[in-house]
Structure formats: C-alpha cells, structure tokens
Design a protein around this motif. Structure first.
Motif, PDB file in Angstrom:
ATOM      1  N   PHE A 134       0.848  -1.189   0.000  1.00 38.49           N
ATOM      2  CA  PHE A 134       0.000   0.000   0.000  1.00 38.49           C
ATOM      3  C   PHE A 134       0.886   1.242   0.000  1.00 38.49           C
ATOM      4  N   THR A 135       0.469   2.269  -0.710  1.00 36.15           N
ATOM      5  CA  THR A 135       1.312   3.460  -0.848  1.00 36.15           C
ATOM      6  C   THR A 135       1.188   4.412   0.333  1.00 36.15           C
ATOM      7  N   ALA A 136       0.090   4.340   1.064  1.00 35.69           N
ATOM      8  CA  ALA A 136      -0.095   5.178   2.248  1.00 35.69           C
ATOM      9  C   ALA A 136      -1.190   4.569   3.111  1.00 35.69           C
ATOM     10  N   VAL A 137      -1.140   4.895   4.397  1.00 31.63           N
ATOM     11  CA  VAL A 137      -2.189   4.478   5.334  1.00 31.63           C
ATOM     12  C   VAL A 137      -2.716   5.740   6.006  1.00 31.63           C
ATOM     13  N   ASP A 138      -3.985   6.042   5.771  1.00 25.51           N
ATOM     14  CA  ASP A 138      -4.572   7.228   6.408  1.00 25.51           C
ATOM     15  C   ASP A 138      -4.752   7.008   7.901  1.00 25.51           C
ATOM     16  N   TYR A 139      -5.234   5.833   8.266  1.00 23.51           N
ATOM     17  CA  TYR A 139      -5.356   5.508   9.684  1.00 23.51           C
ATOM     18  C   TYR A 139      -5.696   4.031   9.857  1.00 23.51           C
ATOM     19  N   VAL A 140      -5.257   3.503  10.991  1.00 22.21           N
ATOM     20  CA  VAL A 140      -5.758   2.237  11.539  1.00 22.21           C
ATOM     21  C   VAL A 140      -6.109   2.575  12.980  1.00 22.21           C
ATOM     22  N   SER A 141      -7.387   2.539  13.335  1.00 19.89           N
ATOM     23  CA  SER A 141      -7.813   2.993  14.656  1.00 19.89           C
ATOM     24  C   SER A 141      -8.756   1.982  15.298  1.00 19.89           C
ATOM     25  N   ILE A 142      -8.491   1.684  16.547  1.00 21.96           N
ATOM     26  CA  ILE A 142      -9.372   0.820  17.339  1.00 21.96           C
ATOM     27  C   ILE A 142     -10.242   1.737  18.182  1.00 21.96           C
ATOM     28  N   VAL A 143     -11.563   1.647  17.977  1.00 21.43           N
ATOM     29  CA  VAL A 143     -12.467   2.663  18.514  1.00 21.43           C
ATOM     30  C   VAL A 143     -13.704   2.034  19.153  1.00 21.43           C
TER      31      VAL A 143
ATOM     32  N   GLU B  87     -17.657  -4.829  23.010  1.00 22.54           N
ATOM     33  CA  GLU B  87     -17.346  -4.937  21.579  1.00 22.54           C
ATOM     34  C   GLU B  87     -16.836  -3.604  21.037  1.00 22.54           C
ATOM     35  N   ALA B  88     -15.739  -3.660  20.289  1.00 20.14           N
ATOM     36  CA  ALA B  88     -15.124  -2.471  19.704  1.00 20.14           C
ATOM     37  C   ALA B  88     -15.031  -2.671  18.189  1.00 20.14           C
ATOM     38  N   ARG B  89     -14.362  -1.741  17.525  1.00 24.11           N
ATOM     39  CA  ARG B  89     -14.238  -1.809  16.068  1.00 24.11           C
ATOM     40  C   ARG B  89     -12.863  -1.322  15.675  1.00 24.11           C
ATOM     41  N   VAL B  90     -12.255  -1.993  14.707  1.00 29.28           N
ATOM     42  CA  VAL B  90     -11.079  -1.425  14.058  1.00 29.28           C
ATOM     43  C   VAL B  90     -11.549  -0.867  12.721  1.00 29.28           C
ATOM     44  N   VAL B  91     -11.219   0.394  12.480  1.00 28.18           N
ATOM     45  CA  VAL B  91     -11.575   1.047  11.221  1.00 28.18           C
ATOM     46  C   VAL B  91     -10.272   1.498  10.563  1.00 28.18           C
ATOM     47  N   SER B  92     -10.214   1.371   9.242  1.00 27.24           N
ATOM     48  CA  SER B  92      -8.955   1.671   8.567  1.00 27.24           C
ATOM     49  C   SER B  92      -9.202   2.132   7.139  1.00 27.24           C
ATOM     50  N   VAL B  93      -8.306   3.008   6.674  1.00 29.82           N
ATOM     51  CA  VAL B  93      -8.251   3.403   5.262  1.00 29.82           C
ATOM     52  C   VAL B  93      -6.802   3.315   4.806  1.00 29.82           C
ATOM     53  N   ALA B  94      -6.595   2.583   3.721  1.00 31.32           N
ATOM     54  CA  ALA B  94      -5.268   2.476   3.113  1.00 31.32           C
ATOM     55  C   ALA B  94      -5.380   2.850   1.639  1.00 31.32           C
ATOM     56  N   ARG B  95      -4.291   3.373   1.081  1.00 31.36           N
ATOM     57  CA  ARG B  95      -4.321   3.878  -0.292  1.00 31.36           C
ATOM     58  C   ARG B  95      -3.430   3.048  -1.213  1.00 31.36           C
ATOM     59  N   LEU B  96      -3.923   2.900  -2.424  1.00 30.57           N
ATOM     60  CA  LEU B  96      -3.112   2.388  -3.524  1.00 30.57           C
ATOM     61  C   LEU B  96      -3.136   3.463  -4.600  1.00 30.57           C
ATOM     62  N   GLY B  97      -2.087   4.284  -4.632  1.00 26.37           N
ATOM     63  CA  GLY B  97      -2.088   5.449  -5.514  1.00 26.37           C
ATOM     64  C   GLY B  97      -3.173   6.412  -5.067  1.00 26.37           C
ATOM     65  N   ASP B  98      -4.068   6.766  -5.990  1.00 20.28           N
ATOM     66  CA  ASP B  98      -5.152   7.708  -5.681  1.00 20.28           C
ATOM     67  C   ASP B  98      -6.393   7.016  -5.110  1.00 20.28           C
ATOM     68  N   ILE B  99      -6.351   5.693  -5.011  1.00 16.70           N
ATOM     69  CA  ILE B  99      -7.548   4.938  -4.617  1.00 16.70           C
ATOM     70  C   ILE B  99      -7.519   4.669  -3.118  1.00 16.70           C
ATOM     71  N   ARG B 100      -8.564   5.121  -2.435  1.00 16.78           N
ATOM     72  CA  ARG B 100      -8.693   4.898  -0.994  1.00 16.78           C
ATOM     73  C   ARG B 100      -9.584   3.693  -0.757  1.00 16.78           C
ATOM     74  N   LEU B 101      -9.078   2.710  -0.016  1.00 14.61           N
ATOM     75  CA  LEU B 101      -9.838   1.515   0.321  1.00 14.61           C
ATOM     76  C   LEU B 101     -10.187   1.546   1.809  1.00 14.61           C
ATOM     77  N   LEU B 102     -11.459   1.276   2.112  1.00 14.23           N
ATOM     78  CA  LEU B 102     -11.937   1.269   3.495  1.00 14.23           C
ATOM     79  C   LEU B 102     -12.212  -0.160   3.938  1.00 14.23           C
ATOM     80  N   ASP B 103     -11.976  -0.409   5.228  1.00 12.44           N
ATOM     81  CA  ASP B 103     -12.370  -1.682   5.809  1.00 12.44           C
ATOM     82  C   ASP B 103     -12.578  -1.479   7.309  1.00 12.44           C
ATOM     83  N   ASN B 104     -13.317  -2.387   7.912  1.00  9.54           N
ATOM     84  CA  ASN B 104     -13.513  -2.368   9.361  1.00  9.54           C
ATOM     85  C   ASN B 104     -13.908  -3.752   9.808  1.00  9.54           C
ATOM     86  N   MET B 105     -13.640  -4.036  11.061  1.00 13.43           N
ATOM     87  CA  MET B 105     -13.987  -5.343  11.633  1.00 13.43           C
ATOM     88  C   MET B 105     -14.350  -5.176  13.106  1.00 13.43           C
TER      89      MET B 105
END
Length: 285
Positions: free
Chosen positions: A239-248, A262-280
C-alpha cells in the motif's frame, strides 16, 4: 431488450408514487446508492425486503460529498446496467434525479454535525459528512421511507446517519447491512474496479492484516502497538499510504485504550489515488 427496474427522475414523481403506496398501507424501504452497483449493494436490497413492502433504490452521484481533489468526474455512472441488476432483486423503483433536481439554483442549506463527523474520515475528507448528511436528509424528505439501509463497509457513515436521524427526530428506522467481501476477503466497493491487476493482489491483503490485529486485540495486546504494527504491515504489503488504523468504540468511534465491550477497528489504506476502506468487529474478552 434486457429487463430493467422502472425509473423516476423528479421529486414530484417519487412523492406521488410513495403517497399511493402509503394510502394502501404499504411500508416503504429506501436503499440510497451512488450507482455502479455490485453484489454488496444488491445484498442491501435483499436485506431490506423483510422490513418493507415497496423498495426504492436511489442512484445519485452526490457532488457535495466529494472534495476538490477527489474522483467525482471519474466516479463510474452505469445506470442502464444498474437497472438491469436491480431487475433480479425485489426493488420496486429506481429514483435517479439529476444534480439540478437535487440542488436547484439558489440551494444554500447544509446539514452539519459536530464531533462524529470531524474524526477519522471527517478529518481526512473535510466537509464529506456534511454532504452525506445533507443528501440523505433530502432523500428522506423526498422518499418518506419507513426504513432505510446503509452498508457497514462505510461504518462511520452509518454512525453519522444514525446520529443525525436521532438528533433531528426523523421517523426513519436505520438498518446496517452486513459488509460484503470478495472471494479473497477484500471489502466490496465500486472503487475496486479502478485497481490494476497488481494493486488488486495487494488489496487482498488488507483484510488479512486487520484480522491479525483483531485476533491480537482480543488476546489483550496493547491497542496502540497493534495499530502501528498493522500500519507497518500494510505499507510492507505494498500500500502506498495508510490514512489511519484505529481501534475505537463501536458507537462513538472514539479511540479506546482497552477492550471492555465490543469495539471496532476502522482503517483506510491507499493504492495510488484509490482509498480503500475496511472495518472489523473486535469482541470483548
């Protein structure tokens, strides 16, 4: 000619149709989308079926939730194929208004939130959630649904919508739709279509890295250390950049220091200009 779900394009048309349904005592469901529909969107249509008698799927690429340097012009617009896909679902009607219909000349009102809309995605995309809150509020007023559903992939968006719906006493039940994944675990998203073959392989590691974080968090390891390790692992994976990985906290999305519920991990990582979101979800010990 392929079968397509019928479409209406004006606020007066959708209001008239909903008024007829309500006269018959029917319960109305709304699935707001920006189009370029994939199996994640279609799962929302199927999920809301048990809560409604008639289902509106809105298709509108909302300019007010895109920043100055984001992909509004590039965002895929595929209404014909979207309506074909919806024809195989219980969707009753597509509401596909123009920008001019939704934001006529002289439109100056915005719905804004404090707190929840200013962290994580809100800090990375200034004004994004004001655009989301404004367009969803307008859709609620126009379509007058009894229930609406939003995917858990955009976890913070779902939390924002629940917050302003409560705050403004909007009589719409808000449902969260299960996050749908591709065969390798990548969260389904319209933006996945932008990925090159190499980027798509890298993207498939996102959920694997978050699963490892979840496992370690549930075992009681230090949360800030785990966030740093996951960020490093994402960069190492390509991944070219990570905007955040946060446990919230699962509701407030505020950073927490230990897992007591129960908590959540939320994250955004980038591949070039494309931002991908995920959470668990992270289960309490």
């Amino acid at each position: 000619m392929p079968k397509m779900t019928p479409v209406v394009r004006t606020i007066s048309e959708i209001r008239s149709l909903v008024a007829e349904w309500k006269k018959e005592g029917l319960r109305v469901g709304l699935v707001p989308t920006m189009g370029a529909l994939h199996h994640g969107h279609l799962s929302l249509v199927n999920a809301i079926t048990e809560h409604s008698d008639r289902i509106i799927v809105s298709i509108f690429v909302n300019p007010t939730q895109f920043g100055a340097h984001e992909d509004l012009d590039k965002y895929p617009r595929q209404e014909a194929s979207d309506r074909e896909k919806l024809a195989a679902t219980p969707a009753s009607i597509v509401f596909a208004p123009s920008v001019e219909e939704m934001y006529p000349s002289g439109h100056t009102t915005r719905v804004t939130l404090d707190g929840l809309s200013e962290i994580l995605e809100g800090a990375n995309r200034i004004g994004h959630f004001d655009g989301v809150a404004t367009i969803v509020s307008k859709l609620f007023m126009q379509c007058q649904p009894d229930v609406a559903i939003f995917g858990e992939k955009d976890y913070q968006q779902l939390a924002v919508i629940r917050q302003f719906t409560r705050d403004l006493d909007i009589p719409v039940q808000i449902l969260g739709g299960k996050l749908i994944r591709e065969s390798d675990g990548l969260a389904a998203s319209s933006r996945n279509a932008y990925l090159s073959e190499k980027e798509r392989r890298i993207a498939g590691t996102f959920n694997v890295i978050l699963k490892e974080l979840v496992s370690k968090a549930e075992a009681g390891e230090d949360l800030r250390v785990l966030e740093g390790e996951a960020s490093d692992a994402l960069l190492k994976a390509g991944f070219t950049a990570v905007d955040y990985v946060s446990i919230v906290h699962k509701d407030t999305l505020h950073e927490i220091h230990e897992i007591t519920e129960e908590a959540r991990v939320v994250s955004v990582a980038r591949l070039g200009d494309i931002r991908l979101l995920d959470n668990m979800a992270i289960k309490a010990p």
